[in-house]
Design an enzyme around this catalytic site. Structure first.
Site, PDB file in Angstrom:
ATOM      1  N   HIS A  23     -84.559 -54.300   5.556  1.00 16.94           N
ATOM      2  CA  HIS A  23     -85.664 -55.032   6.400  1.00 16.94           C
ATOM      3  C   HIS A  23     -85.810 -56.332   5.954  1.00 16.94           C
ATOM      4  O   HIS A  23     -86.782 -56.636   5.695  1.00 16.94           O
ATOM      5  CB  HIS A  23     -86.286 -53.933   7.264  1.00 16.94           C
ATOM      6  CG  HIS A  23     -86.629 -55.107   8.404  1.00 16.94           C
ATOM      7  ND1 HIS A  23     -86.424 -56.321   9.532  1.00 16.94           N
ATOM      8  CD2 HIS A  23     -87.691 -54.504   9.748  1.00 16.94           C
ATOM      9  CE1 HIS A  23     -87.343 -56.091   9.984  1.00 16.94           C
ATOM     10  NE2 HIS A  23     -87.502 -55.441  10.409  1.00 16.94           N
ATOM     11  N   ASP A  77     -94.608 -46.215   8.240  1.00 19.42           N
ATOM     12  CA  ASP A  77     -93.364 -47.254   8.915  1.00 19.42           C
ATOM     13  C   ASP A  77     -93.119 -45.760   9.964  1.00 19.42           C
ATOM     14  O   ASP A  77     -93.399 -44.893   9.526  1.00 19.42           O
ATOM     15  CB  ASP A  77     -92.405 -47.749   8.241  1.00 19.42           C
ATOM     16  CG  ASP A  77     -91.421 -48.639   9.436  1.00 19.42           C
ATOM     17  OD1 ASP A  77     -91.353 -48.061  10.582  1.00 19.42           O
ATOM     18  OD2 ASP A  77     -90.297 -48.201   9.312  1.00 19.42           O
ATOM     19  N   ARG A  99     -78.998 -57.841  13.593  1.00 17.79           N
ATOM     20  CA  ARG A  99     -80.068 -56.102  13.630  1.00 17.79           C
ATOM     21  C   ARG A  99     -78.255 -55.019  14.320  1.00 17.79           C
ATOM     22  O   ARG A  99     -78.044 -55.513  15.291  1.00 17.79           O
ATOM     23  CB  ARG A  99     -81.164 -56.150  14.956  1.00 17.79           C
ATOM     24  CG  ARG A  99     -81.860 -54.889  14.724  1.00 17.79           C
ATOM     25  CD  ARG A  99     -83.015 -55.216  15.461  1.00 17.79           C
ATOM     26  NE  ARG A  99     -84.129 -55.799  14.287  1.00 17.79           N
ATOM     27  CZ  ARG A  99     -85.238 -55.382  14.122  1.00 17.79           C
ATOM     28  NH1 ARG A  99     -85.591 -54.778  15.631  1.00 17.79           N
ATOM     29  NH2 ARG A  99     -86.211 -55.757  13.855  1.00 17.79           N
ATOM     30  N   ARG A 157     -94.556 -62.744   9.952  1.00 14.11           N
ATOM     31  CA  ARG A 157     -93.670 -62.835  10.476  1.00 14.11           C
ATOM     32  C   ARG A 157     -92.968 -64.724  10.980  1.00 14.11           C
ATOM     33  O   ARG A 157     -91.680 -64.026  10.505  1.00 14.11           O
ATOM     34  CB  ARG A 157     -92.596 -61.837  11.691  1.00 14.11           C
ATOM     35  CG  ARG A 157     -93.327 -60.294  11.342  1.00 14.11           C
ATOM     36  CD  ARG A 157     -92.745 -59.289  10.541  1.00 14.11           C
ATOM     37  NE  ARG A 157     -91.111 -59.868  10.511  1.00 14.11           N
ATOM     38  CZ  ARG A 157     -89.630 -59.227  11.514  1.00 14.11           C
ATOM     39  NH1 ARG A 157     -90.964 -58.195  11.481  1.00 14.11           N
ATOM     40  NH2 ARG A 157     -88.725 -59.083  11.415  1.00 14.11           N
ATOM     41  N   GLN A 182     -88.858 -58.671   7.222  1.00 17.54           N
ATOM     42  CA  GLN A 182     -90.150 -57.622   7.104  1.00 17.54           C
ATOM     43  C   GLN A 182     -90.754 -58.154   5.854  1.00 17.54           C
ATOM     44  O   GLN A 182     -92.107 -58.283   5.802  1.00 17.54           O
ATOM     45  CB  GLN A 182     -90.249 -56.393   7.016  1.00 17.54           C
ATOM     46  CG  GLN A 182     -91.530 -55.377   7.945  1.00 17.54           C
ATOM     47  CD  GLN A 182     -92.567 -55.694   8.720  1.00 17.54           C
ATOM     48  OE1 GLN A 182     -91.633 -55.700   9.733  1.00 17.54           O
ATOM     49  NE2 GLN A 182     -93.424 -56.977   8.533  1.00 17.54           N
ATOM     50  N   CYS A 192     -95.738 -52.164   9.503  1.00 11.92           N
ATOM     51  CA  CYS A 192     -94.251 -53.209   9.896  1.00 11.92           C
ATOM     52  C   CYS A 192     -94.384 -53.471  11.672  1.00 11.92           C
ATOM     53  O   CYS A 192     -94.678 -54.041  12.200  1.00 11.92           O
ATOM     54  CB  CYS A 192     -92.733 -52.833   9.853  1.00 11.92           C
ATOM     55  SG  CYS A 192     -92.296 -51.666   9.936  1.00 11.92           S
TER      56      CYS A 192
HETATM   57  N1  NVA Z   1     -87.484 -47.959  10.321  1.00 14.95           N
HETATM   58  C1  NVA Z   1     -87.578 -48.751  11.941  1.00 14.95           C
HETATM   59  C2  NVA Z   1     -88.159 -50.016  11.706  1.00 14.95           C
HETATM   60  C3  NVA Z   1     -88.142 -50.875  13.167  1.00 14.95           C
HETATM   61  C4  NVA Z   1     -89.195 -52.422  12.323  1.00 14.95           C
HETATM   62  C5  NVA Z   1     -86.494 -48.349  11.894  1.00 14.95           C
HETATM   63  O1  NVA Z   1     -85.426 -48.954  11.569  1.00 14.95           O
HETATM   64  O2  NVA Z   1     -86.567 -48.565  13.441  1.00 14.95           O
HETATM   65  N1   CP Z   2     -91.053 -55.409  12.465  1.00 14.14           N
HETATM   66  C1   CP Z   2     -90.461 -54.799  12.956  1.00 14.14           C
HETATM   67  O1   CP Z   2     -89.349 -55.589  13.003  1.00 14.14           O
HETATM   68  O2   CP Z   2     -90.736 -55.268  15.093  1.00 14.14           O
HETATM   69  P1   CP Z   2     -89.748 -55.394  16.282  1.00 14.14           P
HETATM   70  O3   CP Z   2     -88.179 -53.623  15.869  1.00 14.14           O
HETATM   71  O4   CP Z   2     -90.149 -55.343  17.035  1.00 14.14           O
HETATM   72  O5   CP Z   2     -88.547 -56.449  15.436  1.00 14.14           O
END
Ligand code: NVA
Ligand code: CP
Length: 307
Positions: A130, A224, A103, A292, A133, A264
């Protein structure tokens, strides 16, 4: 399904429709207990530069349920956070781990890591995509409606990483995809074109600024956060710009009567979604979050070649 042994999952566009459908079917069979697989000697590394609840815990639990081990390699506890080059980290971790989920911010970092590592590399969220997800999201839609093809999914809010992967996955699955964002927050044109290619004429992929028109008759509403990780400074100035894209009872009332609502998570109640909607009878967010774990268990098993 055909095993994805040794492959990477950096983008949903890395999968064919057969592979995507196979993964969803495997996840469903693993969830019901119809299929059980084990990979007791395998070690998953979680190399994260950003916070995570769902992805970190669901990957960890999935790997433990497969009988494997997990190493939490947050950038703050490794040399990654001190700037060790990705090409070096990749070649070193490749000698220790069997599979890695990353990540990070720049999508190019996971691509570079994958170029230098032989083990499977999973994108656990970048600024652009992502994919994990969306495996869970499509599984959730399937549980609610059966066939994905022909359903209409509307994404409202920021044209971000989740929007990109959702467009790719839903278009590949033959869904009609509508993305409604404020004018300067549309998804990247390259992603829209790729989604249109993946739709291959089966469903439409439409980007608009008109939230109400986008929601009309849709079976799935999705949102989101309006400011993603790394954009925290922009959060307050975005609130008035994104307000018309909030999923609330008014907007939900324009959708199909059977419509479900997905998010998400993490969610900001009163911003992209109201408390009434996220806690309401059409919300599927908790099943979505559970999925998930099932979807990623199927992904791990397939990439490790045990399913
Ligand atoms: N778009 C959000 C998704 C979090 C799971 C982010 O990147 O923070
Ligand atoms: N939806 C998602 O990826 O959540 P987290 O950021 O908690 O992993």
């Amino acid at each position: 399904m055909q095993s994805l042994r040794g492959r990477d999952l950096l983008s949903l566009a890395d999968l064919s429709l057969d592979e995507l459908s196979g993964l969803l079917a495997l996840a469903t069979q693993m969830k019901s207990g119809e299929i059980r697989v084990r990979c007791p000697e395998k070690i998953l590394g979680l190399l994260f530069r950003k916070a995570s609840t769902r992805t970190r815990v669901s990957f960890s639990v999935a790997m433990y349920q497969l009988g494997g081990q997990v190493l939490d390699l947050h950038s703050g506890v490794t040399q990654v956070g001190r700037g060790e080059p990705t090409c070096d980290t990749a070649r070193v971790l490749d000698r220790y781990l069997d599979i890695v989920a990353i990540r990070t911010f720049a999508h190019s970092e996971v691509e570079e890591f994958a170029d230098f590592a032989k083990m499977p590399v999973i994108n656990a969220l970048t600024d652009d995509e992502h994919p994990c997800q969306i495996l869970a999201d499509l599984m959730t839609v399937q549980e609610c409606f059966g066939d994905l093809a022909g359903l209409t999914l509307t994404y409202l809010g920021d044209g971000n990483n989740v929007a990109h992967s959702l467009m790719l996955g839903a278009a590949m699955a033959g869904m009609n995809v509508r993305v409604a964002t404020p004018e300067d927050y549309a998804p990247q044109p390259m992603m829209v074109e790729r989604a249109q290619e993946l739709a291959a004429g089966r469903g439409e992929v439409v980007v608009t600024t008109d939230a109400k028109a986008a929601v009309e008759g849709a079976q799935v509403l999705y949102t989101d956060v309006w400011a993603s990780m790394g954009q925290e400074d922009l959060a307050s100035q975005r609130i008035p710009i994104f307000q018309p894209y909030q999923i609330n009872d008014g907007l939900l009332g324009l959708a199909d009567k059977q419509a479900i609502v997905l998010h998400c998570l993490p969610a900001h109640r009163g911003e992209e979604i109201t408390a009434e909607v996220i806690e309401g009878s059409q919300s599927q967010v908790w099943n979505q979050a559970e999925n998930r774990m099932h979807a990623q268990k199927a992904l791990l098993a397939s990439l490790l070649g045990v399913a």
